[in-house]
Structures are given as C-alpha cells and as structure tokens.
Design a protein around this motif. Structure first.
Motif, mmCIF file in Angstrom:
data_model
loop_
_atom_site.group_PDB
_atom_site.id
_atom_site.type_symbol
_atom_site.label_atom_id
_atom_site.label_comp_id
_atom_site.label_asym_id
_atom_site.label_seq_id
_atom_site.Cartn_x
_atom_site.Cartn_y
_atom_site.Cartn_z
ATOM 1 N N ASP A 557 1.553 1.081 -13.866
ATOM 2 C CA ASP A 557 0.824 -0.066 -13.316
ATOM 3 C C ASP A 557 1.680 -0.805 -12.285
ATOM 4 N N SER A 558 2.914 -1.083 -12.653
ATOM 5 C CA SER A 558 3.807 -1.817 -11.748
ATOM 6 C C SER A 558 4.075 -1.031 -10.473
ATOM 7 N N TYR A 559 4.389 0.250 -10.618
ATOM 8 C CA TYR A 559 4.751 1.072 -9.460
ATOM 9 C C TYR A 559 3.566 1.268 -8.520
ATOM 10 N N ILE A 560 2.403 1.620 -9.061
ATOM 11 C CA ILE A 560 1.235 1.873 -8.209
ATOM 12 C C ILE A 560 0.825 0.615 -7.457
ATOM 13 N N ARG A 561 0.855 -0.527 -8.136
ATOM 14 C CA ARG A 561 0.455 -1.773 -7.467
ATOM 15 C C ARG A 561 1.463 -2.162 -6.379
ATOM 16 N N LYS A 562 2.740 -1.934 -6.627
ATOM 17 C CA LYS A 562 3.747 -2.220 -5.589
ATOM 18 C C LYS A 562 3.544 -1.335 -4.370
ATOM 19 N N MET A 563 3.283 -0.055 -4.616
ATOM 20 C CA MET A 563 3.089 0.877 -3.499
ATOM 21 C C MET A 563 1.810 0.561 -2.732
ATOM 22 N N ASN A 564 0.788 0.152 -3.450
ATOM 23 C CA ASN A 564 -0.464 -0.222 -2.783
ATOM 24 C C ASN A 564 -0.274 -1.479 -1.938
ATOM 25 N N LYS A 565 0.476 -2.434 -2.487
ATOM 26 C CA LYS A 565 0.757 -3.671 -1.741
ATOM 27 C C LYS A 565 1.586 -3.369 -0.500
ATOM 28 N N TYR A 566 2.552 -2.464 -0.623
ATOM 29 C CA TYR A 566 3.378 -2.054 0.521
ATOM 30 C C TYR A 566 2.493 -1.494 1.624
ATOM 31 N N TRP A 567 1.542 -0.642 1.231
ATOM 32 C CA TRP A 567 0.621 -0.066 2.227
ATOM 33 C C TRP A 567 -0.197 -1.154 2.917
ATOM 34 N N VAL A 568 -0.833 -1.997 2.127
ATOM 35 C CA VAL A 568 -1.734 -3.019 2.684
ATOM 36 C C VAL A 568 -0.987 -3.939 3.646
ATOM 37 N N ASN A 569 0.160 -4.445 3.222
ATOM 38 C CA ASN A 569 0.901 -5.411 4.047
ATOM 39 C C ASN A 569 1.423 -4.786 5.335
ATOM 40 N N ASN A 570 2.010 -3.603 5.237
ATOM 41 C CA ASN A 570 2.663 -3.006 6.404
ATOM 42 C C ASN A 570 1.693 -2.284 7.330
ATOM 43 N N MET A 571 0.660 -1.668 6.779
ATOM 44 C CA MET A 571 -0.296 -0.990 7.650
ATOM 45 C C MET A 571 -1.139 -2.002 8.418
ATOM 46 N N ARG A 572 -1.351 -3.163 7.838
ATOM 47 C CA ARG A 572 -2.072 -4.216 8.563
ATOM 48 C C ARG A 572 -1.284 -4.633 9.806
ATOM 49 N N ILE A 573 0.028 -4.765 9.622
ATOM 50 C CA ILE A 573 0.883 -5.133 10.764
ATOM 51 C C ILE A 573 0.870 -4.037 11.816
ATOM 52 N N ALA A 574 0.976 -2.795 11.352
ATOM 53 C CA ALA A 574 0.995 -1.666 12.292
ATOM 54 C C ALA A 574 -0.301 -1.579 13.073
ATOM 55 N N GLU A 575 -1.429 -1.761 12.423
ATOM 56 C CA GLU A 575 -2.723 -1.669 13.101
ATOM 57 C C GLU A 575 -2.928 -2.852 14.044
ATOM 58 N N THR A 576 -2.525 -4.030 13.575
ATOM 59 C CA THR A 576 -2.700 -5.230 14.416
ATOM 60 C C THR A 576 -1.885 -5.130 15.703
ATOM 61 N N ASN A 577 -0.671 -4.612 15.573
ATOM 62 C CA ASN A 577 0.235 -4.566 16.730
ATOM 63 C C ASN A 577 0.213 -3.221 17.458
ATOM 64 N N GLY A 578 -0.591 -2.304 16.948
ATOM 65 C CA GLY A 578 -0.593 -0.970 17.559
ATOM 66 C C GLY A 578 0.776 -0.314 17.477
ATOM 67 N N ASP A 579 1.475 -0.557 16.385
ATOM 68 C CA ASP A 579 2.849 -0.076 16.215
ATOM 69 C C ASP A 579 2.832 1.330 15.604
ATOM 70 N N GLU A 580 2.893 2.350 16.469
ATOM 71 C CA GLU A 580 2.823 3.737 16.016
ATOM 72 C C GLU A 580 4.005 4.108 15.126
ATOM 73 N N LYS A 581 5.190 3.610 15.460
ATOM 74 C CA LYS A 581 6.376 3.929 14.677
ATOM 75 C C LYS A 581 6.246 3.412 13.250
ATOM 76 N N LEU A 582 5.781 2.169 13.102
ATOM 77 C CA LEU A 582 5.608 1.592 11.775
ATOM 78 C C LEU A 582 4.509 2.327 11.009
ATOM 79 N N ARG A 583 3.414 2.650 11.708
ATOM 80 C CA ARG A 583 2.321 3.375 11.052
ATOM 81 C C ARG A 583 2.829 4.689 10.453
ATOM 82 N N LYS A 584 3.595 5.428 11.236
ATOM 83 C CA LYS A 584 4.111 6.708 10.771
ATOM 84 C C LYS A 584 5.033 6.521 9.568
#
Length: 663
Positions: A557-584
C-alpha cells in the motif's frame, strides 16, 4: 545491493506447504479460504518465486474419513435426501471443494482426498507403515478405556455421537465430545460432564473398549524443550508457542476449596503430589508426577464424592477406533477390526499427498524425504488455532518417534527438522464465530464470488492480521441495508490494485504508446525511486519470511501510493512545461515501479499479474527473486524489436467484480 549490508532472511532450498484439510461432508465456507488457504497459497507462490517452483510442493486435500462424515452421510440417507454410497458422497464434496479452490486461484500441486484414487491408495500404505514402525519401535500401547454405549439403540457411540461439557478447568467450549471438545482439549471419556447420546438423547453407559494409543504423555519433557528452543531461536508465532506450552503442564486436579471442608486425611490417601493453594483462587491444585498417579487420585476423589476438574496435560493419543468408515489398522496381537481414528491419519495425510504428487511427475518413491526430512528443506503447515493441539503436540511427538528420538534422549534441537506451524486466529463473521453446526451460519466461499473477485478477497483476507487476533469479516454484500456504514471494507485493500496500481500501470502504457511507439524508454533509474523500490523489496521479504501477511499488504500500500504520487506530481510538471527529458525520466522510473510491484503482487493476485506481464511483453524471469533488483530491461528477450502489447482505452489489468461496475 552489496553495499547496503542488510541481513536478509535465509530460506530453505526445498519446501512443502500444507493447509488444513476440510472434512468431506461439506463445501468450503469463507473461513476455510480466508482463514487458512489464502495465506498458505500466497506463501507457496512467494516461495516458488523465491527458491524456484521445482523446489516447492503445496498440498492439501479432503479429510474423507471419520465419524463426522459418517454421521452426516447417514443423516441425509435416513432422511431420503441421498441414495449414493459414502464414497460417492465424499467424492462429490471433494470435487466441489476443488472447484472452489480453483476459482480462488489456489496453486496446489495436489488437492487430494484421503480415501479416493491414487492419493487414497498411497495414504493407506503410509498409514500402515507409520503404525507398524511406531509399534515395532515400542511407542504404542494397548489401553482399555471406557467408550460410550447407548443402551436404547444398542450401539457403541463414536466420538461425535456424544455431547456434554468439557471437563478441562477454565474451558469455555460449548461442545464436549467423547474424548475432545471443539477447542481441542483432550480427556478420557469418563471425564466428560453430563454426557448425552445424540441418537436417543439419553445418558449413555460406559463400556471398556481396547484401542491402540501412542505414548504421547512420555514426550512432555521433550516437547517442552523444543518449545523453549523455538521461543529463543525461531520466528514461530509467540502466541502459538504459548498455546502449546499450556498443554504441557504436569497432571493436575482442581478441587473447589469448599468441597474439602471437614476432610482431614485426603493427603494421606493420594499418591505423591504437591499442593498449590493460592488464597485468592476458589480451587486448590493437586499436582502429580505422572498421569497414572493423577488417575489414581481421580478414583479416590470419586469414592469420596468430591467433584473435581482436571487440567490440561498430555494423555496417551488414541490412534484407533471402531468407526467402520476408516482405514483398517494392521492386526497386532489380539486386536483386530479396528480403523484409524481420523485425527492421527489426517496428520500424516500431507506426506501421502506429497508422495502422490511426486509419483505423478515421475519422481522416485523416496523423493518425499528430500522435502520432509532433509536438513535443507522445511515443511510449513498453515492451520487454524483450534487445531494447535493436534499439530503442535501430537504430530510433533509422533514425528520425533518416527525419527528415532526416544522420550528420554538428550536432543540437539538445531539438528532436528520438524514442521513449522503457522496458526491463524479465528476469522469471525459479522463479529461472531460462525459454524456450520452453530447458530451463525458461515457464507459459503462460492457465494462470496457472486459479489467480489477472488483477488479482491485474497487481498482483504491477507490484510486482516489473523496472526495477531481474531478478526471479523464484514462484507456489505451480506449486510442488511440499514446496517451498512461507510464504504465496503472488503474492497479497501483490493482497491489498491483495481484503482491505484491500475492507474499507474495504464498511465505508463498510454504514455509509452503516445510518445515512444509502445517502447519502454531506456535509461538510468532515479536514485530516489531505486532506493524506495529496494527498501520495499527488502521489507516485503522480511515480512513474508515471518508470515506477517497483513504487514506485506501495508508495504504494498505504501509503495504503490508513493509511486503513483510520484507519477502524478512529476508528469503534470512535464506535460505543463513540455519537458521531454522529465517525461522520459518519470516514465523510466514508473516502469521500474510497475516492474517491482508486479513481482511483489504476483503471489497475491497471480492471474492479473500474469496478464500485466504479458502486456509488458517480458519473460517469466520477472517473477524470480534471483533478479529481484534488476530493471525491466533484464526481462526483454529481444531488446531491439521489443514493443509493449497495445492497451486499449479504459482497459484494466486488475478488474472489479461486475456487480461493482453496475453501481
């Protein structure tokens, strides 16, 4: 991982996993599956991943013989509800049990039946061999003990045809049978309080009947030594060892203080003993050196008209009886026409099933010893708490005898490889203990699948923490509308897979399909994600080793939720800024999280895990703990041509039950 210097648990090279055997007169109810089988199967699947599937044997089966099955069969025949043979009756129930276990994704190498087919033939051979060895080595004794007789019906009564009150001091059982209560306490038939025949409803008589007994009481000291060794040198559950210890007390008689008023010469009449007289307690304890002295004292108290209760202590363990539906006991001396009592033969049935399975895959007839006796192997037996006496006391003492350990031997316990018991507390239903023969009827395991998926139920049962205490199973699908409060607790743990992990895995696929032509981007995994993943792996491994399955679900539970939160927070930034390096980078990291979670979830949700592995298009080495710290690229057979299997919109790897979708 070498630089982390974390001491990891050591697993055996080979293992047998067994699960308690359901009686052949019933289908499986929720307690069979949720209280024992799910835990046993999860551990068996984990060990296959951890030490290799060829090194793990998971067996169980239908307990076919004994008076409960015979009584149930006779009842439905007498009532005109059944006209088949008892073997046909047992086979029908066996097939129903097997079918339900398959629906719950149980990975048994063999689900046998102690009276049927090749498993039944081998079980008969094993039973005869064990009896003969115990007899030849001097561990058996003939004892004439009273057996209940119904004068109205003119028949000897089997164990379940007599009901009374358990005579053991402090016992809360509502059902005492001829020589055991439903909480597992053992006593002699003459000790049962207020016995009644279930055939006539009248008080039965006692007639002396001779049977074979194993000299269990002589192993009291060795069992105590073993118990103390396990307390200090093993990861056995402490409450289990404490329960075993309670059975290993010296022979004691408890007498109410007021019943001894005016009797002055009682001590002179009794065999050698010591007295424990604690002023605050209503009873005085008379402690004897052996069982014979205690039984002589019982006779003396009886003659004096003094009522008493006996304490938990070891008594000879009955091996035979006269129930016609059973395995014949080899004829010795002047005893014939006996059958094995169901409890002892069910204790060695897993050996019979192991032999049956190994024979079916072409192994040598002695190959079972590599799994049951070798120092490199370990047997893990998953049981319910009511059966601790039989597995933790009787089985262990008989195993010592069969290994050639005499009751007077000095034993180096480090060199003795006895089975490891994992006993779960009761799985209650709506805060009450459910029983097929009690007021609260348990739901059938089959019924649960009309409302929940097998993997939702597997996750939930593991999360309940039966290692610590009895816990209630409270599915809202079986509640009245007015009793429902908040969300359905059964779905909480399953939602981790059907909601959170599904989102993470699907997001990885859809992003790879959109930006990377269904490729998994290649690159270094972030140290943060690598450390989180490795910590989850090592913590999970330790909890699995200790059979703390609820803690395993917490790690996930702890690990999956942390990994999901990592995706949501960082992919939002990558998509908002068009940051291909971060997306990858986020995609590289998240595929590693999916890879890690998938291996960890595999023993719990096997079918859905296999589906996701197929979509990832990676090989079966993904499940092996030989490669547990390796990135996903390790499992791609053709890196230059690799593609993820295309995932359609709104597809789920871990599905909800169709009834939940309708809502």
């Amino acid at each position: 991982m070498e630089d982390r210097k974390i001491e990891r648990p050591v697993f055996p090279k080979k293992a047998v996993i067994t699960s308690g055997m359901p009686y052949g007169n019933k289908e499986l109810h929720f307690g069979h599956v949720g209280g024992v089988f799910v835990h046993a199967d999860t551990f068996a699947r984990f060990l296959r991943d951890r030490i290799g599937s060829e090194n793990v044997v998971f067996v169980s089966g239908t307990d076919c013989y004994g008076s409960p099955i015979l009584a149930s069969y006779r009842k439905i025949v007498d009532e005109g509800e059944y006209n088949g043979t008892i073997e046909e009756y047992v086979r029908e129930n066996h097939e129903k049990q097997k079918e339900v276990l398959d629906k719950y994704e149980m990975s048994l190498n063999l689900y046998g039946a102690s009276a049927l087919d090749r498993a039944g033939e081998i079980h008969k051979e094993v039973s005869e061999n064990i009896f003969n060895k115990l007899y030849e080595d001097g561990y058996l004794v003939k004892l004439s003990s009273p057996q209940f007789y119904d004068p109205d019906k003119k028949v000897l009564l089997n164990g379940r045809q007599v009901v009374g009150k358990c005579p053991i001091e402090g016992c809360t059982s509502e059902k005492g049978y001829a020589d055991e209560c439903d909480l597992g306490h053992q006593y002699m038939p003459s000790e049962l309080i207020d016995p009644k025949s279930i055939l006539s409803g009248k008080t039965p008589e006692l007639k002396d009947v001779t049977n074979w007994y194993f000299k269990l009481d002589e192993y009291n000291n060795l069992l105590n030594e073993d118990n103390n060794y396990l307390k200090n040198n093993s990861n056995w559950r402490k409450y289990l060892l404490n329960t075993i210890e309670e059975f290993l007390k010296p022979p004691i008689i408890y007498v109410k203080r007021k019943l001894l008023d005016g009797i002055t010469d009682i001590e002179d009449k009794l065999p050698k003993h010591t007295i424990i007289d604690e002023p605050k307690k209503p009873s005085i304890s008379f402690v004897f050196e052996n069982l014979n002295d205690r039984d002589k004292a019982r006779e003396i108290f009886d003659k004096l008209g003094i009522r008493f209760r006996t304490g938990k202590t070891l008594v000879p363990f009955r091996l035979s009886g006269n129930v016609e539906w059973g395995i014949e006991v080899p004829e010795k001396e002047d005893l014939k026409d006996l059958t094995f009592w169901v409890w002892p033969e069910s204790l060695w049935a897993p050996i019979s099933f192991t032999k049956t399975y190994l024979e079916s895959i072409g192994k040598d007839k002695e190959a079972w010893k590599d799994f049951w006796i070798s120092k490199d192997s370990k047997v893990y037996q998953f049981i319910g708490e009511d059966n601790i006496y039989f597995y933790g006391i009787a089985e262990m003492a008989m195993a010592m005898a069969l290994l050639g350990i005499n009751s007077s031997d000095v034993v180096n316990w480090e060199n003795i490889n006895l089975p490891h018991l994992i006993a779960n507390n009761h799985l209650l239903f709506m805060d009450k203990k459910a029983s097929s023969s009690g007021k609260v009827k348990p739901p059938m395991a089959r019924e649960l699948l009309n409302h929940y998926t097998a993997e939702q139920l597997r996750m939930h049962f593991l999360s309940l923490g039966l290692v610590k205490k009895s816990v209630s199973f409270m599915p809202q699908a079986f509640m009245k509308e007015e009793d429902k409060q908040g969300p359905d607790t059964v779905l909480k743990d399953g939602n981790l897979l059907t909601n959170v992990f599904n989102r993470l895995a699907r997001s990885c696929f859809y992003t790879a399909q959109k930006y990377y032509e269904s490729n998994i981007p290649v690159g270094e995994i972030s140290k943060e994600i690598l450390d989180e993943s490795n910590d989850a792996i090592l913590t999970y491994e330790r909890y699995m080793y200790n059979h703390e399955f609820h803690s395993v679900t917490y790690v996930l539970d702890s690990y999956i939720r942390k990994m999901n939160k990592y995706w949501v927070n960082n992919m939002r930034i990558a998509e908002t800024n068009g940051d291909e390096k971060l997306r990858k980078q986020v995609l590289i990291d998240s595929f590693h999280a999916v890879r890690t979670t998938l291996t960890l979830i595999h023993p719990i949700a096997p079918n859905s895990s296999e589906l996701l592995r197929e979509y990832l298009n990676v090989n079966n080495k993904l499940w092996s703990w030989d490669y547990i710290f390796e990135p996903i690229y390790k499992f791609i057979d053709e890196p230059t041509n690799h593609r993820l299997k295309y995932l359609e919109p709104r597809e789920d790897f871990f599905e909800k039950h169709e009834s939940q979708l309708a809502n």
